[in-house]
Design a protein around this motif. Structure first.
Motif, PDB file in Angstrom:
ATOM      1  N   ASN A  54       0.485  -0.918  -0.651  1.00 14.55           N
ATOM      2  CA  ASN A  54       0.263  -0.454   0.391  1.00 14.55           C
ATOM      3  C   ASN A  54       1.040   1.313   0.004  1.00 14.55           C
ATOM      4  O   ASN A  54       0.899   2.246  -0.147  1.00 14.55           O
ATOM      5  N   LYS A  55       2.073   1.480   0.814  1.00 14.40           N
ATOM      6  CA  LYS A  55       2.914   2.679   0.646  1.00 14.40           C
ATOM      7  C   LYS A  55       3.227   2.150  -0.708  1.00 14.40           C
ATOM      8  O   LYS A  55       3.635   3.755  -1.212  1.00 14.40           O
ATOM      9  N   VAL A  56       4.058   1.248  -1.162  1.00 12.71           N
ATOM     10  CA  VAL A  56       5.046   1.710  -2.773  1.00 12.71           C
ATOM     11  C   VAL A  56       3.316   2.166  -3.337  1.00 12.71           C
ATOM     12  O   VAL A  56       3.891   2.587  -4.153  1.00 12.71           O
ATOM     13  N   GLU A  57       2.274   1.543  -3.092  1.00 14.44           N
ATOM     14  CA  GLU A  57       1.762   2.099  -4.665  1.00 14.44           C
ATOM     15  C   GLU A  57       1.263   3.576  -4.019  1.00 14.44           C
ATOM     16  O   GLU A  57       0.886   4.669  -5.212  1.00 14.44           O
ATOM     17  N   LEU A  58       0.839   3.929  -2.718  1.00 14.10           N
ATOM     18  CA  LEU A  58       0.372   5.710  -2.611  1.00 14.10           C
ATOM     19  C   LEU A  58       1.822   6.435  -3.434  1.00 14.10           C
ATOM     20  O   LEU A  58       1.461   7.586  -3.878  1.00 14.10           O
ATOM     21  N   PHE A  59       2.778   5.727  -2.976  1.00 12.69           N
ATOM     22  CA  PHE A  59       4.079   6.065  -3.799  1.00 12.69           C
ATOM     23  C   PHE A  59       4.400   6.712  -4.515  1.00 12.69           C
ATOM     24  O   PHE A  59       4.314   7.151  -5.578  1.00 12.69           O
TER      25      PHE A  59
END
Length: 146
Positions: A54-59
């Motif tokens: 999720n953090k990678v996707e938000l980034f």
């Protein structure tokens, strides 16, 4: 859009697709095939991995938005529609779906019985839609290079 900015957008888009396909469509179910993996252990790993995804996707999504802003060109709606849908799905997953799935997983890990839920199917359906939208967005971006 400036060609170098466009190339970064394309790269980020297809790397993002790769992350989703690797985690959501392979790791998620494959970890339960490993010897000695209990449901609790698999769910604990899943919470950790999907939190990181999720953090990678938000980034990735915010990087693409920043590149759009940096390019100083107003992108055509037909090129951003698919990205917008994928971004909205990501926001829904971040704010509503993942917290609910994490809460459910935590209860199962603690040994608390939970009723059947369709949340995983909703998550899978949204992941499929998101990958399709990102693929179409990436294809549209590639077409702009020509």
């Amino acid at each position: 859009m400036i060609k170098s900015t466009l190339k970064f957008t394309i790269a980020i888009t297809f790397i993002w697709i790769g992350f989703i396909c690797s985690i959501s469509f392979m790791e998620a179910w494959l970890k339960f095939q490993a010897p000695n993996i209990t449901t609790s252990l698999g769910l604990g790993i899943g919470k950790l991995v999907f939190g990181a995804l999720n953090k990678v996707e938000l980034f990735s999504s915010f990087s693409i938005i920043a590149l759009f802003i940096y390019s100083n060109e107003k992108p055509k709606i037909k090129y951003t529609l698919f990205f917008t849908i994928a971004f909205l799905i990501l926001i829904i997953q971040t704010i509503w779906l993942l917290p609910n799935l994490n809460e459910r997983a935590s209860k199962i890990i603690q040994g608390i019985s939970v009723p059947k839920s369709q949340l995983h199917f909703v998550f899978i359906a949204l992941e499929c839609i998101k990958v399709i939208c990102l693929t179409l967005f990436g294809k549209n971006q590639l077409n702009q290079l020509n």
